[in-house]
Design a protein around this motif. Structure first.
Motif, PDB file in Angstrom:
ATOM      1  N   ALA A   1      20.196  25.370 -72.286  1.00  0.00           N
ATOM      2  CA  ALA A   1      18.931  25.133 -71.586  1.00  0.00           C
ATOM      3  C   ALA A   1      19.133  25.464 -70.114  1.00  0.00           C
ATOM      4  O   ALA A   1      20.104  25.017 -69.500  1.00  0.00           O
ATOM      5  CB  ALA A   1      18.492  23.681 -71.736  1.00  0.00           C
ATOM      6  N   VAL A   2      18.242  26.252 -69.565  1.00  0.00           N
ATOM      7  CA  VAL A   2      18.322  26.635 -68.158  1.00  0.00           C
ATOM      8  C   VAL A   2      17.277  25.849 -67.381  1.00  0.00           C
ATOM      9  O   VAL A   2      16.072  25.961 -67.644  1.00  0.00           O
ATOM     10  CB  VAL A   2      18.090  28.144 -67.974  1.00  0.00           C
ATOM     11  N   VAL A   3      17.735  25.050 -66.432  1.00  0.00           N
ATOM     12  CA  VAL A   3      16.842  24.267 -65.589  1.00  0.00           C
ATOM     13  C   VAL A   3      16.682  25.006 -64.266  1.00  0.00           C
ATOM     14  O   VAL A   3      17.655  25.198 -63.528  1.00  0.00           O
ATOM     15  CB  VAL A   3      17.396  22.852 -65.333  1.00  0.00           C
ATOM     16  N   LEU A   4      15.470  25.443 -63.977  1.00  0.00           N
ATOM     17  CA  LEU A   4      15.200  26.166 -62.737  1.00  0.00           C
ATOM     18  C   LEU A   4      15.119  25.193 -61.568  1.00  0.00           C
ATOM     19  O   LEU A   4      14.499  24.129 -61.673  1.00  0.00           O
ATOM     20  CB  LEU A   4      13.900  26.954 -62.853  1.00  0.00           C
ATOM     21  N   GLY A   5      15.755  25.554 -60.473  1.00  0.00           N
ATOM     22  CA  GLY A   5      15.848  24.661 -59.324  1.00  0.00           C
ATOM     23  C   GLY A   5      14.552  24.478 -58.566  1.00  0.00           C
ATOM     24  O   GLY A   5      13.576  25.213 -58.734  1.00  0.00           O
ATOM     25  N   ASN A   6      14.561  23.482 -57.719  1.00  0.00           N
ATOM     26  CA  ASN A   6      13.443  23.179 -56.826  1.00  0.00           C
ATOM     27  C   ASN A   6      14.019  22.390 -55.668  1.00  0.00           C
ATOM     28  O   ASN A   6      15.215  22.099 -55.635  1.00  0.00           O
ATOM     29  CB  ASN A   6      12.352  22.400 -57.566  1.00  0.00           C
ATOM     30  N   ALA A   7      13.188  22.008 -54.739  1.00  0.00           N
ATOM     31  CA  ALA A   7      13.673  21.378 -53.516  1.00  0.00           C
ATOM     32  C   ALA A   7      14.376  20.040 -53.777  1.00  0.00           C
ATOM     33  O   ALA A   7      14.077  19.334 -54.740  1.00  0.00           O
ATOM     34  CB  ALA A   7      12.519  21.164 -52.549  1.00  0.00           C
ATOM     35  N   LEU A   8      15.314  19.727 -52.884  1.00  0.00           N
ATOM     36  CA  LEU A   8      15.975  18.424 -52.883  1.00  0.00           C
ATOM     37  C   LEU A   8      15.396  17.563 -51.772  1.00  0.00           C
ATOM     38  O   LEU A   8      14.844  18.063 -50.783  1.00  0.00           O
ATOM     39  CB  LEU A   8      17.478  18.596 -52.644  1.00  0.00           C
ATOM     40  N   ASN A   9      15.531  16.262 -51.940  1.00  0.00           N
ATOM     41  CA  ASN A   9      15.199  15.359 -50.845  1.00  0.00           C
ATOM     42  C   ASN A   9      16.261  15.484 -49.759  1.00  0.00           C
ATOM     43  O   ASN A   9      17.318  16.078 -49.959  1.00  0.00           O
ATOM     44  CB  ASN A   9      15.136  13.916 -51.356  1.00  0.00           C
ATOM     45  N   ARG A  10      16.013  14.900 -48.623  1.00  0.00           N
ATOM     46  CA  ARG A  10      16.949  15.013 -47.507  1.00  0.00           C
ATOM     47  C   ARG A  10      18.305  14.397 -47.808  1.00  0.00           C
ATOM     48  O   ARG A  10      19.319  14.792 -47.236  1.00  0.00           O
ATOM     49  CB  ARG A  10      16.353  14.349 -46.253  1.00  0.00           C
ATOM     50  N   ASN A  11      18.317  13.416 -48.717  1.00  0.00           N
ATOM     51  CA  ASN A  11      19.590  12.781 -49.075  1.00  0.00           C
ATOM     52  C   ASN A  11      20.311  13.528 -50.203  1.00  0.00           C
ATOM     53  O   ASN A  11      21.318  13.054 -50.723  1.00  0.00           O
ATOM     54  CB  ASN A  11      19.363  11.320 -49.464  1.00  0.00           C
ATOM     55  N   GLY A  12      19.788  14.678 -50.606  1.00  0.00           N
ATOM     56  CA  GLY A  12      20.445  15.493 -51.615  1.00  0.00           C
ATOM     57  C   GLY A  12      20.042  15.185 -53.042  1.00  0.00           C
ATOM     58  O   GLY A  12      20.550  15.820 -53.975  1.00  0.00           O
ATOM     59  N   THR A  13      19.154  14.234 -53.240  1.00  0.00           N
ATOM     60  CA  THR A  13      18.688  13.912 -54.595  1.00  0.00           C
ATOM     61  C   THR A  13      17.513  14.815 -54.963  1.00  0.00           C
ATOM     62  O   THR A  13      16.807  15.327 -54.083  1.00  0.00           O
ATOM     63  CB  THR A  13      18.256  12.442 -54.687  1.00  0.00           C
ATOM     64  N   PRO A  14      17.290  15.032 -56.254  1.00  0.00           N
ATOM     65  CA  PRO A  14      16.190  15.916 -56.675  1.00  0.00           C
ATOM     66  C   PRO A  14      14.823  15.389 -56.242  1.00  0.00           C
ATOM     67  O   PRO A  14      14.563  14.184 -56.294  1.00  0.00           O
ATOM     68  CB  PRO A  14      16.323  15.936 -58.200  1.00  0.00           C
TER      69      PRO A  14
ATOM     70  N   PRO B   1      22.457  22.630 -44.984  1.00  0.00           N
ATOM     71  CA  PRO B   1      23.714  21.883 -45.009  1.00  0.00           C
ATOM     72  C   PRO B   1      23.632  20.661 -45.922  1.00  0.00           C
ATOM     73  O   PRO B   1      22.781  19.797 -45.749  1.00  0.00           O
ATOM     74  CB  PRO B   1      23.895  21.473 -43.539  1.00  0.00           C
ATOM     75  N   GLY B   2      24.495  20.618 -46.930  1.00  0.00           N
ATOM     76  CA  GLY B   2      24.516  19.490 -47.845  1.00  0.00           C
ATOM     77  C   GLY B   2      23.401  19.479 -48.871  1.00  0.00           C
ATOM     78  O   GLY B   2      23.249  18.498 -49.602  1.00  0.00           O
ATOM     79  N   LEU B   3      22.617  20.548 -48.951  1.00  0.00           N
ATOM     80  CA  LEU B   3      21.494  20.596 -49.880  1.00  0.00           C
ATOM     81  C   LEU B   3      21.692  21.733 -50.877  1.00  0.00           C
ATOM     82  O   LEU B   3      21.054  22.775 -50.815  1.00  0.00           O
ATOM     83  CB  LEU B   3      20.175  20.781 -49.117  1.00  0.00           C
ATOM     84  N   ASN B   4      22.614  21.508 -51.784  1.00  0.00           N
ATOM     85  CA  ASN B   4      22.904  22.464 -52.846  1.00  0.00           C
ATOM     86  C   ASN B   4      22.159  21.997 -54.097  1.00  0.00           C
ATOM     87  O   ASN B   4      22.492  20.985 -54.697  1.00  0.00           O
ATOM     88  CB  ASN B   4      24.413  22.520 -53.106  1.00  0.00           C
ATOM     89  N   GLU B   5      21.111  22.752 -54.487  1.00  0.00           N
ATOM     90  CA  GLU B   5      20.257  22.330 -55.597  1.00  0.00           C
ATOM     91  C   GLU B   5      21.051  22.140 -56.890  1.00  0.00           C
ATOM     92  O   GLU B   5      20.851  21.165 -57.615  1.00  0.00           O
ATOM     93  CB  GLU B   5      19.138  23.351 -55.816  1.00  0.00           C
ATOM     94  N   ALA B   6      21.937  23.092 -57.201  1.00  0.00           N
ATOM     95  CA  ALA B   6      22.689  23.013 -58.454  1.00  0.00           C
ATOM     96  C   ALA B   6      23.583  21.774 -58.490  1.00  0.00           C
ATOM     97  O   ALA B   6      23.663  21.073 -59.507  1.00  0.00           O
ATOM     98  CB  ALA B   6      23.517  24.280 -58.646  1.00  0.00           C
ATOM     99  N   LEU B   7      24.271  21.496 -57.378  1.00  0.00           N
ATOM    100  CA  LEU B   7      25.132  20.307 -57.331  1.00  0.00           C
ATOM    101  C   LEU B   7      24.309  19.025 -57.404  1.00  0.00           C
ATOM    102  O   LEU B   7      24.720  18.039 -58.029  1.00  0.00           O
ATOM    103  CB  LEU B   7      25.973  20.323 -56.051  1.00  0.00           C
ATOM    104  N   GLY B   8      23.153  19.039 -56.764  1.00  0.00           N
ATOM    105  CA  GLY B   8      22.266  17.878 -56.841  1.00  0.00           C
ATOM    106  C   GLY B   8      21.795  17.630 -58.263  1.00  0.00           C
ATOM    107  O   GLY B   8      21.715  16.471 -58.717  1.00  0.00           O
ATOM    108  N   MET B   9      21.516  18.693 -58.993  1.00  0.00           N
ATOM    109  CA  MET B   9      21.088  18.551 -60.387  1.00  0.00           C
ATOM    110  C   MET B   9      22.233  18.044 -61.258  1.00  0.00           C
ATOM    111  O   MET B   9      22.045  17.181 -62.118  1.00  0.00           O
ATOM    112  CB  MET B   9      20.555  19.891 -60.908  1.00  0.00           C
ATOM    113  N   ARG B  10      23.434  18.581 -61.033  1.00  0.00           N
ATOM    114  CA  ARG B  10      24.583  18.124 -61.816  1.00  0.00           C
ATOM    115  C   ARG B  10      24.822  16.633 -61.594  1.00  0.00           C
ATOM    116  O   ARG B  10      25.048  15.873 -62.551  1.00  0.00           O
ATOM    117  CB  ARG B  10      25.844  18.907 -61.455  1.00  0.00           C
ATOM    118  N   ALA B  11      24.792  16.194 -60.336  1.00  0.00           N
ATOM    119  CA  ALA B  11      25.031  14.775 -60.036  1.00  0.00           C
ATOM    120  C   ALA B  11      23.990  13.903 -60.730  1.00  0.00           C
ATOM    121  O   ALA B  11      24.325  12.843 -61.291  1.00  0.00           O
ATOM    122  CB  ALA B  11      25.002  14.569 -58.522  1.00  0.00           C
TER     123      ALA B  11
END
Length: 233
Positions: free
Chosen positions: A59-72, A104-114
């Motif tokens: 399943a491919v989850v397409l990214g979108n913006a993160l909150n300022r704290n790095g959460t989806p 800085p600190g806003l990596n969508e893929a890493l935020g989704m993994r977390a």
């Protein structure tokens, strides 16, 4: 004198009539154009609603913006919830999270993994793609991974209005079997997003029809400035 005055009046009336006809034609053209745009947006949404939802290799989850704290953000979290449900139901054994670096600190893929790991998804079942700057880039990266691992079935997870363009990108990237799913949440903002998809889909269709191997084109202002600062050091 009366003939001259009458001639000028007729000429002025003719110009007024011509201006009215021109304005009427412009108005009708704008209405027709707007109606065509609305119909196109509706068809794009219907195409997304009608996509088949079936078990897939990935399943491919397409990214979108993160909150300022790095959460989806709420939109991204809604996509991740769909992926999480698919994973828990064992219909999607591998989750491919594709996004970009928004700052800085806003990596969508890493935020989704977390987010997924916090809810019990095993790290080994998550594939990270932080080079998914846009839909076409995500499609290219995901299909390359699929080919490398002998996968044929992919489920696309994004908003319903985005599914048609995403499917187009994956099919032109030669993904064999493409299915899709979307969050069952509707927002007023979806009206604008659906309207915006019309030119986006048209551009994708034209580019990929002329060249199925067309490369992704994107411009991220924040990333551009970051690169400038890093190059200057």
């Amino acid at each position: 004198m009366s003939c001259g005055f009458s001639s000028r009046s007729v000429s002025r009336q003719a110009r007024l009539d011509m201006a009215r006809r021109t304005m009427r034609l412009v108005f009708i053209s704008c209405v027709v154009f707007a109606l065509c745009w609305v119909v196109a947006a509706a068809l794009i949404c219907v195409r997304g609603f009608s996509m088949r939802d079936a078990p897939a290799d990935i399943a491919v989850v397409l990214g979108n913006a993160l909150n300022r704290n790095g959460t989806p953000s709420p939109i991204l979290a809604s996509r991740l919830n769909v992926a999480l449900r698919c994973y828990r139901e064992r219909r999607c054994p591998v989750l491919f999270v594709s996004g970009s670096i928004d700052g800085p600190g806003l990596n969508e893929a890493l935020g989704m993994r977390a987010w997924l790991m916090d809810r019990g998804v095993a790290d080994r079942d998550i594939v990270i793609d932080d080079q998914g700057d846009n839909t076409l880039a995500s499609a290219r990266n995901a299909t390359a991974y699929m080919r490398a691992h002998g996968m044929t079935r992919v489920m696309l997870i994004t908003q319903y209005y985005h599914l048609a363009r995403t499917r187009l990108a994956f099919e032109r990237a030669r993904a064999p079997i493409v299915t899709g799913d979307y969050p069952r949440q509707f927002r007023a903002m979806d009206l604008y997003s659906s309207w915006r998809e019309v030119p986006a889909y048209a551009v994708y269709w034209i580019r990929l029809t002329l060249d199925a191997d067309a490369q992704p084109v994107t411009f991220r202002p924040i990333r551009f400035l970051m690169n400038l600062l890093l190059d200057a050091k």
